[in-house]
Design an enzyme around this catalytic site. Structure first.
Site, PDB file in Angstrom:
ATOM      1  N   HIS A  91      61.353  99.110 -36.245  1.00 41.31           N
ATOM      2  CA  HIS A  91      60.876  98.794 -34.888  1.00 41.31           C
ATOM      3  C   HIS A  91      62.052  98.738 -33.931  1.00 41.31           C
ATOM      4  O   HIS A  91      61.896  98.878 -32.727  1.00 41.31           O
ATOM      5  CB  HIS A  91      60.094  97.477 -34.875  1.00 41.31           C
ATOM      6  N   ARG A  92      63.237  98.533 -34.475  1.00 43.70           N
ATOM      7  CA  ARG A  92      64.475  98.654 -33.698  1.00 43.70           C
ATOM      8  C   ARG A  92      65.456  99.461 -34.540  1.00 43.70           C
ATOM      9  O   ARG A  92      65.467  99.354 -35.770  1.00 43.70           O
ATOM     10  CB  ARG A  92      65.097  97.290 -33.464  1.00 43.70           C
ATOM     11  N   LYS A 120      65.231  88.189 -40.323  1.00 41.92           N
ATOM     12  CA  LYS A 120      66.476  87.512 -39.950  1.00 41.92           C
ATOM     13  C   LYS A 120      66.949  88.031 -38.584  1.00 41.92           C
ATOM     14  O   LYS A 120      67.247  87.262 -37.679  1.00 41.92           O
ATOM     15  CB  LYS A 120      67.518  87.854 -41.027  1.00 41.92           C
ATOM     16  N   LYS A 132      68.420  97.227 -46.687  1.00 40.36           N
ATOM     17  CA  LYS A 132      69.297  96.662 -47.718  1.00 40.36           C
ATOM     18  C   LYS A 132      69.592  97.744 -48.735  1.00 40.36           C
ATOM     19  O   LYS A 132      68.765  98.636 -48.961  1.00 40.36           O
ATOM     20  CB  LYS A 132      68.593  95.500 -48.435  1.00 40.36           C
ATOM     21  N   SER A 389      78.004  90.859 -37.428  1.00 37.77           N
ATOM     22  CA  SER A 389      77.965  92.315 -37.630  1.00 37.77           C
ATOM     23  C   SER A 389      77.516  93.012 -36.341  1.00 37.77           C
ATOM     24  O   SER A 389      78.020  94.078 -35.984  1.00 37.77           O
ATOM     25  CB  SER A 389      76.968  92.673 -38.742  1.00 37.77           C
TER      26      SER A 389
HETATM   27  N1  GLU Z   1      74.602  90.988 -46.206  1.00 38.65           N
HETATM   28  C1  GLU Z   1      74.408  90.093 -45.127  1.00 38.65           C
HETATM   29  C2  GLU Z   1      72.998  89.528 -45.122  1.00 38.65           C
HETATM   30  O1  GLU Z   1      72.290  89.613 -46.085  1.00 38.65           O
HETATM   31  C3  GLU Z   1      74.824  90.676 -43.809  1.00 38.65           C
HETATM   32  C4  GLU Z   1      74.118  91.887 -43.403  1.00 38.65           C
HETATM   33  C5  GLU Z   1      74.763  92.593 -42.219  1.00 38.65           C
HETATM   34  O2  GLU Z   1      75.710  92.101 -41.665  1.00 38.65           O
HETATM   35  O3  GLU Z   1      74.254  93.673 -41.898  1.00 38.65           O
HETATM   36  O4  GLU Z   1      72.596  88.902 -44.176  1.00 38.65           O
END
Ligand code: GLU
Length: 496
Positions: A91-92, A120, A132, A389
């Site tokens: 969606h983004r 998140k 992921k 990030s």
């Molecule tokens: N691996 C981290 C998480 O699970 C950071 C992910 C990121 O910075 O893209 O939140």
């Protein structure tokens, strides 16, 4: 396992892995998988939302999963590696989320973690979808140069299929990976697309000298600190958790002294006067009622590979039972599924702060809620990594470090304030205060300030859902409601 999330690269050892505590999947009872738990949570939160038929299903399922199998030559044999990159929601764009290297990675786990990334990001207002990646291997089994070859090959495969790209899909460190792997991945991308001016933004969590940002490595742990600070600003929530006062003096049990656990514990003990009375690690637990010296334990762990034998603390081999000890705050910062229906009823902490991803199963969550415990959920509390990030990605696509334009203006303004103050007072302001007033912010100051602000804001958004809704959902439900509403709004506006 180390929730982060990102883990520390140990110079001179095979990898930045820190598989803090063994996954207990094999010995665990009936609790559902992480993916099933996430789905359960989505269904539960949907009950608080007015979603058009089908929309919650779209929000639930991964959009795409790429599985790759590739060979790498070791002398005269070939070893075959299997990895995945799941894209949960677009969606983004880009989609965002770490890449983990661990022997226990599965496609289902990667899909679940990708979904967590979607929520998140939405919760903390990071304009990315969720993704992921995982590669099934134990980084400790490989020399650095072999790991580099494997990582580069994996990156090449993902890049070829559009699963790594500055505008589409941007990985970061996670369990078993660190800045080092991100630098390799960025290098592969840059070599493949030398004309892409935004090539460096294809991955975050890079070393600062390779386009990274100050404060990314500590970010998830710092986010845990800022999230806990914000929780303790809400007296109602604090007393609901059976606690009183602020963070100072609170007694903590910490599971996992990897990158997240270490940075959270260092910040909380040194800056908030929290006392870490237990550290649970892979080989057992350390107990000290006076509070453990985090840096000393961390150094010992890096040196010896475990905590057994650390001087000045009691060592207990059965770390899992130690989680059940009495304390104010339990911080699981290791693997998922550490608190299950098997041990949930014995947990005595009244506040559980999820620094790991998915450390509490849905069944355990229910048991804990019923017994009046408060849980600060993972999608809120460990979001600091992806927040920073985001800052790194912005830095990469703007090609400028934060503060470069305005730092001297801030300093000049500070000097003017100082002069005025001194004239009015008729005397010099003490040196230490002068420093504070005059100094323009560095990149690290800006990053921490942005992260702090983000964590405060997201907590308040969760709160507003809780108070606006007659049913007063728990914090995890509130977090999902906030996040899902944002994702749903984007879909509605896009007309999907
Ligand atoms: N691996 C981290 C998480 O699970 C950071 C992910 C990121 O910075 O893209 O939140």
């Amino acid at each position: 396992m180390n929730a982060d999330i990102d883990t520390v690269a140990v110079p001179g050892t095979v990898a930045g892995n820190h598989l803090a505590v063994k996954n207990r999947n094999e010995s665990e009872p009936a609790d559902s998988s992480l993916l099933q738990d996430v789905f359960r949570m989505i269904d539960h939160a949907s009950g608080y939302l007015d979603l058009a038929p089908g929309l919650s299903e779209q929000i639930k399922q991964a959009n795409a999963v790429y599985q790759v199998r590739f060979p790498v030559r070791f002398g005269n044999e070939y070893r075959i590696f299997t990895g995945w990159r799941a894209v949960h929601s677009e969606h983004r764009l880009p989609v965002k989320g770490g890449i983990r290297f661990a022997p226990i990675v599965t496609q289902e786990e990667v899909e679940a973690l990708a979904a967590l990334m979607t929520f998140k990001c939405a919760l903390v207002n990071v304009p990315f979808g969720g993704s992921k990646g995982g590669l099934m291997l134990d980084p400790r089994d490989y020399e650095e140069e072999d790991l580099e070859r494997i990582t580069r090959r994996f990156a090449k495969e993902l890049i070829a299929k559009g699963f790594i790209s500055p505008s589409l899909n941007v990985p970061a460190p996670d369990l078993g990976t660190s800045q080092r792997e991100m630098a390799w991945i960025a290098d592969v991308y840059r070599n493949q697309f030398p004309g892409d001016i935004n090539a460096l933004a294809c991955v975050t969590g890079k070393p600062v000298s390779q386009g990274g940002i100050a404060g990314r490595r500590e970010a998830t742990g710092r986010g845990v600190q800022f999230g806990l600070r914000e929780f303790f600003r809400h007296a109602d929530d604090v007393s609901h958790a059976g606690l009183s006062g602020g963070l100072a003096g609170k007694r903590v049990i910490l599971q996992g002294l990897g990158n997240v656990g270490y940075h959270a514990a260092i910040a909380l003990t040194l800056e908030d006067d929290v006392s870490v009375i237990v550290i649970v690690e892979r080989d057992g637990a350390l107990i000290s009622e006076q509070g453990l010296d985090i840096q000393a334990v961390y150094d010992y762990l890096r040196e010896t590979g475990g905590v057994r034998g650390f001087p000045g603390a009691q060592f207990v081999e059965d770390g899992r039972h130690v989680l059940e000890m009495e304390c104010d705050i339990l911080i699981p910062a290791a693997l998922e599924k550490q608190i299950t229906s098997e041990n949930a009823a014995r947990i005595r902490a009244t506040l559980i702060a999820e620094a790991a991803n998915g450390p509490i199963t849905a069944d355990a969550d229910q048991i804990l809620q019923e017994s009046g415990k408060t849980i600060i959920p993972d999608i809120y509390l460990n979001a600091g990594g992806v927040v920073v990030s985001y800052f790194e990605w912005i830095k990469n696509i703007t090609h400028m470090r934060f503060g470069r334009l305005d730092r001297r203006i801030d300093e000049a303004r500070g000097e003017a304030v100082l002069d005025t103050l001194q004239q009015m007072l008729g005397r010099a302001v003490p040196d230490s205060l002068q420093q504070n007033i005059q100094r323009g912010p560095d990149e690290i100051d800006l990053v921490r300030s942005g992260l702090d602000d983000t964590m405060r804001q997201a907590y308040r958004e969760m709160q507003s859902v809780r108070h606006a809704n007659g049913r007063t959902p728990d914090l995890r439900t509130a977090a999902y409601v906030v996040a899902m509403e944002k994702v749903a709004t984007t879909y509605r506006e896009m007309g999907a």
